[in-house]
Enzyme design. Sequence first.
Site, PDB file in Angstrom:
ATOM      1  N   LYS A 156       0.851  -1.193   0.000  1.00  0.00           N
ATOM      2  CA  LYS A 156       0.000   0.000   0.000  1.00  0.00           C
ATOM      3  C   LYS A 156       0.889   1.246   0.000  1.00  0.00           C
ATOM      4  O   LYS A 156       1.802   1.373   0.827  1.00  0.00           O
ATOM      5  CB  LYS A 156      -0.843  -0.030   1.281  1.00  0.00           C
ATOM      6  CG  LYS A 156      -2.274   0.394   1.108  1.00  0.00           C
ATOM      7  CD  LYS A 156      -3.030   0.145   2.404  1.00  0.00           C
ATOM      8  CE  LYS A 156      -4.376   0.811   2.372  1.00  0.00           C
ATOM      9  NZ  LYS A 156      -5.071   0.685   3.656  1.00  0.00           N
TER      10      LYS A 156
HETATM   11  O1  G3P Z   1      -8.295   1.450   5.245  1.00  0.00           O
HETATM   12  C1  G3P Z   1      -8.472   2.584   6.018  1.00  0.00           C
HETATM   13  C2  G3P Z   1      -9.585   3.444   5.618  1.00  0.00           C
HETATM   14  O2  G3P Z   1     -10.691   2.642   5.410  1.00  0.00           O
HETATM   15  C3  G3P Z   1      -9.771   4.598   6.568  1.00  0.00           C
HETATM   16  O3  G3P Z   1     -10.982   4.625   7.234  1.00  0.00           O
HETATM   17  O4  G3P Z   1     -12.592   5.408   8.915  1.00  0.00           O
HETATM   18  O5  G3P Z   1     -10.144   5.997   9.156  1.00  0.00           O
HETATM   19  O6  G3P Z   1     -11.529   7.069   7.393  1.00  0.00           O
HETATM   20  P1  G3P Z   1     -11.321   5.845   8.223  1.00  0.00           P
END
Ligand code: G3P
Length: 214
Positions: A83
């Site tokens: 990633k």
């Molecule tokens: O893979 C991470 C991504 O899904 C981030 O999620 O909830 O931190 O915006 P969030």
Amino acid sequence: MELFIDSANLDEIKIAASWGIIDGVTTNPSLIAKEGRDFKKTILEITSLIDGPISAETISPDAAGMVKEGKEFAAWHKNIHVKVPCTVEGIKAVREFTQLQIKTNVTLVFSPNQVLLAAKAGATLISPFVGRLVDAGEDGMQMIGESLQIIENYGFESRLLVASVRDTRMVTDAAVLGAHIATVPFKVLEQLFKHPLTDVGIERFLADWKKVAA
Ligand code: G3P
């Protein structure tokens, strides 16, 4: 649509794996830090739980550093997707990974133009953060629709992975738009199974069955 679990928690991943409908796992530095365990050990344990793409994120700011990290991750297991963030350096690194046949996931993507660049570099997966777009007052699903159209228009092989999913509605919207994958937190995955009418229906069937049995 494939469903990934967005988690580095091994208990959650084990339970989700037992459902038989999880196709992969995404992690990020925040999710790994939350668990307080060794990064490599965590990623390797995850590869033993789910046989599908497992994303492990680089932290170097420059392409050379990302490539060095990514080569190491990719050597750990065949399912690891490296990633990298959607920056100039990240896209340069993806181009190199593509040449090395190392699978990638371009993350922190917020616009269709970023999707176009990641696809041109040969990204395996491209991850728009829908929830964070919505937090910023933008139409996250419009961005997903436009991105899918771009991928289709030019026959790119990259697959769009809808990330930063906050609720079950976002999963439905992603599926209706034809997104290739959604990565979903454990709590939201659990909610996907539920509907109050299902519970009411089961209660009613069981109550009626007792009458038959009596
Ligand atoms: O893979 C991470 C991504 O899904 C981030 O999620 O909830 O931190 O915006 P969030």
